[in-house]
Design a protein around this motif. Structure first.
Motif, PDB file in Angstrom:
ATOM      1  N   LEU A 136      70.903  40.633  32.573  1.00  0.00           N
ATOM      2  CA  LEU A 136      71.486  39.520  33.328  1.00  0.00           C
ATOM      3  C   LEU A 136      72.910  39.212  32.858  1.00  0.00           C
ATOM      4  N   ILE A 137      73.124  39.250  31.568  1.00  0.00           N
ATOM      5  CA  ILE A 137      74.457  38.968  31.036  1.00  0.00           C
ATOM      6  C   ILE A 137      75.462  39.997  31.549  1.00  0.00           C
ATOM      7  N   GLU A 138      75.090  41.281  31.533  1.00  0.00           N
ATOM      8  CA  GLU A 138      75.998  42.316  32.034  1.00  0.00           C
ATOM      9  C   GLU A 138      76.242  42.152  33.534  1.00  0.00           C
ATOM     10  N   LEU A 139      75.188  41.843  34.279  1.00  0.00           N
ATOM     11  CA  LEU A 139      75.330  41.672  35.729  1.00  0.00           C
ATOM     12  C   LEU A 139      76.188  40.457  36.067  1.00  0.00           C
ATOM     13  N   SER A 140      76.194  39.463  35.204  1.00  0.00           N
ATOM     14  CA  SER A 140      76.977  38.259  35.472  1.00  0.00           C
ATOM     15  C   SER A 140      78.477  38.513  35.378  1.00  0.00           C
ATOM     16  N   THR A 141      78.869  39.641  34.778  1.00  0.00           N
ATOM     17  CA  THR A 141      80.298  39.961  34.647  1.00  0.00           C
ATOM     18  C   THR A 141      80.710  41.130  35.529  1.00  0.00           C
ATOM     19  N   HIS A 142      79.783  41.648  36.341  1.00  0.00           N
ATOM     20  CA  HIS A 142      80.076  42.744  37.266  1.00  0.00           C
ATOM     21  C   HIS A 142      79.554  42.391  38.656  1.00  0.00           C
ATOM     22  N   LYS A 143      80.240  42.873  39.681  1.00  0.00           N
ATOM     23  CA  LYS A 143      79.796  42.606  41.049  1.00  0.00           C
ATOM     24  C   LYS A 143      78.468  43.299  41.319  1.00  0.00           C
ATOM     25  N   THR A 144      78.419  44.599  41.039  1.00  0.00           N
ATOM     26  CA  THR A 144      77.172  45.369  41.153  1.00  0.00           C
ATOM     27  C   THR A 144      77.146  46.430  40.056  1.00  0.00           C
ATOM     28  N   LEU A 145      75.938  46.826  39.691  1.00  0.00           N
ATOM     29  CA  LEU A 145      75.732  47.904  38.736  1.00  0.00           C
ATOM     30  C   LEU A 145      74.548  48.735  39.195  1.00  0.00           C
ATOM     31  N   SER A 146      74.528  49.989  38.810  1.00  0.00           N
ATOM     32  CA  SER A 146      73.349  50.810  39.068  1.00  0.00           C
ATOM     33  C   SER A 146      72.369  50.644  37.920  1.00  0.00           C
ATOM     34  N   VAL A 147      71.146  51.083  38.141  1.00  0.00           N
ATOM     35  CA  VAL A 147      70.146  51.025  37.071  1.00  0.00           C
ATOM     36  C   VAL A 147      70.614  51.853  35.887  1.00  0.00           C
ATOM     37  N   GLN A 148      71.219  53.014  36.169  1.00  0.00           N
ATOM     38  CA  GLN A 148      71.704  53.869  35.083  1.00  0.00           C
ATOM     39  C   GLN A 148      72.846  53.195  34.330  1.00  0.00           C
ATOM     40  N   ASN A 149      73.732  52.500  35.058  1.00  0.00           N
ATOM     41  CA  ASN A 149      74.809  51.758  34.392  1.00  0.00           C
ATOM     42  C   ASN A 149      74.241  50.797  33.363  1.00  0.00           C
ATOM     43  N   ILE A 150      73.228  50.055  33.770  1.00  0.00           N
ATOM     44  CA  ILE A 150      72.642  49.047  32.894  1.00  0.00           C
ATOM     45  C   ILE A 150      71.944  49.702  31.706  1.00  0.00           C
ATOM     46  N   ALA A 151      71.240  50.799  31.960  1.00  0.00           N
ATOM     47  CA  ALA A 151      70.586  51.524  30.867  1.00  0.00           C
ATOM     48  C   ALA A 151      71.610  51.982  29.833  1.00  0.00           C
ATOM     49  N   ILE A 201      73.471  40.197  40.655  1.00  0.00           N
ATOM     50  CA  ILE A 201      72.832  38.971  40.202  1.00  0.00           C
ATOM     51  C   ILE A 201      72.843  37.927  41.323  1.00  0.00           C
ATOM     52  N   THR A 202      71.805  37.117  41.396  1.00  0.00           N
ATOM     53  CA  THR A 202      71.718  36.056  42.399  1.00  0.00           C
ATOM     54  C   THR A 202      72.219  34.731  41.806  1.00  0.00           C
ATOM     55  N   THR A 203      72.289  33.720  42.647  1.00  0.00           N
ATOM     56  CA  THR A 203      72.676  32.391  42.170  1.00  0.00           C
ATOM     57  C   THR A 203      71.687  31.889  41.125  1.00  0.00           C
ATOM     58  N   SER A 204      70.395  32.125  41.372  1.00  0.00           N
ATOM     59  CA  SER A 204      69.374  31.720  40.390  1.00  0.00           C
ATOM     60  C   SER A 204      69.552  32.473  39.086  1.00  0.00           C
ATOM     61  N   VAL A 208      71.333  32.771  33.324  1.00  0.00           N
ATOM     62  CA  VAL A 208      72.252  33.274  32.304  1.00  0.00           C
ATOM     63  C   VAL A 208      72.911  32.116  31.575  1.00  0.00           C
ATOM     64  N   GLN A 209      73.296  31.094  32.322  1.00  0.00           N
ATOM     65  CA  GLN A 209      73.909  29.928  31.704  1.00  0.00           C
ATOM     66  C   GLN A 209      72.972  29.281  30.688  1.00  0.00           C
ATOM     67  N   GLN A 210      71.682  29.236  31.017  1.00  0.00           N
ATOM     68  CA  GLN A 210      70.707  28.666  30.106  1.00  0.00           C
ATOM     69  C   GLN A 210      70.577  29.520  28.841  1.00  0.00           C
ATOM     70  N   VAL A 211      70.606  30.846  29.020  1.00  0.00           N
ATOM     71  CA  VAL A 211      70.562  31.752  27.871  1.00  0.00           C
ATOM     72  C   VAL A 211      71.754  31.493  26.962  1.00  0.00           C
ATOM     73  N   HIS A 212      72.945  31.360  27.554  1.00  0.00           N
ATOM     74  CA  HIS A 212      74.151  31.122  26.770  1.00  0.00           C
ATOM     75  C   HIS A 212      74.101  29.776  26.048  1.00  0.00           C
ATOM     76  N   ILE A 213      73.593  28.761  26.725  1.00  0.00           N
ATOM     77  CA  ILE A 213      73.505  27.436  26.105  1.00  0.00           C
ATOM     78  C   ILE A 213      72.614  27.482  24.869  1.00  0.00           C
TER      79      ILE A 213
END
Length: 306
Positions: free
Chosen positions: A40-55, A94-97, A102-107
Motif C-alpha cells: 500500500l505504501i508503494e502504491l500510494s506513491t505511484h499511479k499504477t504498478l504491476s504485481v511484478q513491480n511490487i514483488a 490504490i483506492t481512496t479507502s 496508508v495514512q493510518q499506518v503512517h500515523i
C-alpha cells in the motif's frame, strides 16, 4: 569483521523486528500484514504498478505479492485493471479507502518512532538515522553482489584484466599517451607485477568473466611505510553494487595487516564516483604528490591513515 560484531548486530536487528511487531507479521493495529502495508505504501506513491513491480520493490516472490494484493483487493484498498500491453498481466492502483488506510499506518508508525526519538538527544537521533541508512545500504549492496566473486589474480587472468583496464580507460577518455595508468607496462602482466611481498591484486568475476579489479603495492619513491591503491577498474555491470567499496576495504585491510602506515592514491576528476567513494571512506585530499607513481597527469591525490 569480528564474529561478535556480527552477533551483536543480529541481536539488535531481532530486537528491532520485535519492537515493530514484524515477528507477528503485523504492520498496524488493525491487522494489515507487513507485505500488505508495504504494498500500500508503494502504491500510494505511484499511479499504477504491476504485481511484478511490487514483488521487486518488496524483495519477495511474485506469488507472495499476489496474495497480499488479493487480500487488499477484497478490502477494496486496491483495484486491478488490465495491462494494455500484456492482457495476461494486471495493473494495480490504490483506492481512496486504501489511501486512508496508508495514512493510518503512517500515523501509528510515526507515533512509535517519534516516541522513541523523544528519548534520544538530537545528536543521538542523527546517529540512529545515519546508521540505519548506512546499514540498509550495506545490506542492499551485499544482495546485489551475490553473483560476483572477488579473488586474487592468476596468470590466466592477465589478458582479461588488461582488456578491462583498456575498456574502462577508453570509456572515460584516459589515454596512455597522456600519461594515465593504462599505458603502464605492467598492464599486460598484472599477476607477475603483484607477486611480491607487500603487493596484492584482486579480480572481480561474474559468470566466469573478469569484470573488474584493484590492487595495492608499495608506493614507489617513498620510504615512509606508504602503500598505493592501484589499478581500480570496474566494468559497467559492477557499478552501483558497492563492489568498489568492498575492494577498497579489502585493500586497506591487506595494507594494515602488511604493516603499512598509510595508503595513498592518485585519480582524476573524470572518475567522479570513485572520488566520492574515497572521500566517504575517509581518504583525505593532499595538496602535493607523494612518492613517484609516474602518473603526474592525475590531479587528485588522497591519503588514508591506517
Amino acid at each position: 569483521m569480528k564474529e561478535n560484531q556480527v552477533h551483536t548486530i543480529r541481536k539488535h536487528s531481532r530486537n528491532l523486528a520485535r519492537e515493530w511487531k514484524l515477528v507477528a507479521n503485523r504492520a498496524d493495529q488493525q491487522g494489515l500484514t507487513v507485505p500488505e502495508a508495504h504494498a500500500l505504501i508503494e502504491l500510494s506513491t505511484h499511479k499504477t504498478l504491476s504485481v511484478q513491480n511490487i514483488a521487486d520493490m518488496l524483495l519477495i516472490d511474485k506469488s507472495n505479492a499476489s496474495r497480499a494484493l488479493a487480500s487488499l483487493g477484497k478490502e477494496q484498498f486496491v483495484e486491478f485493471t488490465e495491462n494494455k500491453e500484456d492482457r495476461r498481466a494486471k495493473d494495480v492502483s490504490i483506492t481512496t479507502s486504501g489511501r486512508k488506510r496508508v495514512q493510518q499506518v503512517h500515523i501509528e508508525a510515526d507515533e512509535l518512532v517519534g516516541g522513541a526519538l523523544e528519548l534520544l538527544s538530537p545528536q543521538e537521533q542523527e546517529v540512529v538515522a545515519e546508521g540505519l541508512k548506512t546499514y540498509a545500504k550495506a545490506l542492499r549492496y551485499n544482495r546485489l553482489q551475490k553473483d560476483f566473486i572477488i579473488r586474487p589474480i592468476t596468470k590466466e587472468d592477465n589478458s582479461a584484466v588488461a582488456a578491462v583496464i583498456r575498456k574502462v580507460s577508453d570509456e572515460f577518455g584516459l589515454r596512455a599517451k597522456d600519461g594515465y595508468a593504462v599505458g603502464d607496462p605492467m598492464v599486460e602482466s598484472m599477476s607477475e607485477a603483484y607477486a611480491t611481498t607487500g603487493t596484492r591484486y584482486w579480480v572481480v568475476v561474474k559468470d566466469g568473466k573478469v569484470v573488474g579489479g584493484g590492487g595495492v603495492a608499495p608506493l614507489q619513491g617513498s620510504n615512509d611505510g606508504l602503500c598505493e591503491l592501484q589499478k581500480m577498474y570496474f566494468m559497467p555491470e559492477c557499478r552501483g553494487t558497492g563492489l568498489g567499496r568492498r575492494m577498497v576495504l579489502k585493500a586497506l585491510d591487506f595494507a594494515r595487516q602488511s604493516g603499512y602506515k598509510a595508503c595513498y592514491l592518485e585519480t582524476t576528476p573524470e572518475l567522479r564516483e570513485a572520488t566520492s567513494l574515497y572521500e566517504t571512506l575517509g581518504f583525505a585530499r593532499q595538496e602535493s604528490a607523494l612518492g613517484n607513481t609516474g602518473h603526474g597527469v592525475c590531479e587528485l591525490r588522497y591519503l588514508y591513515r591506517l
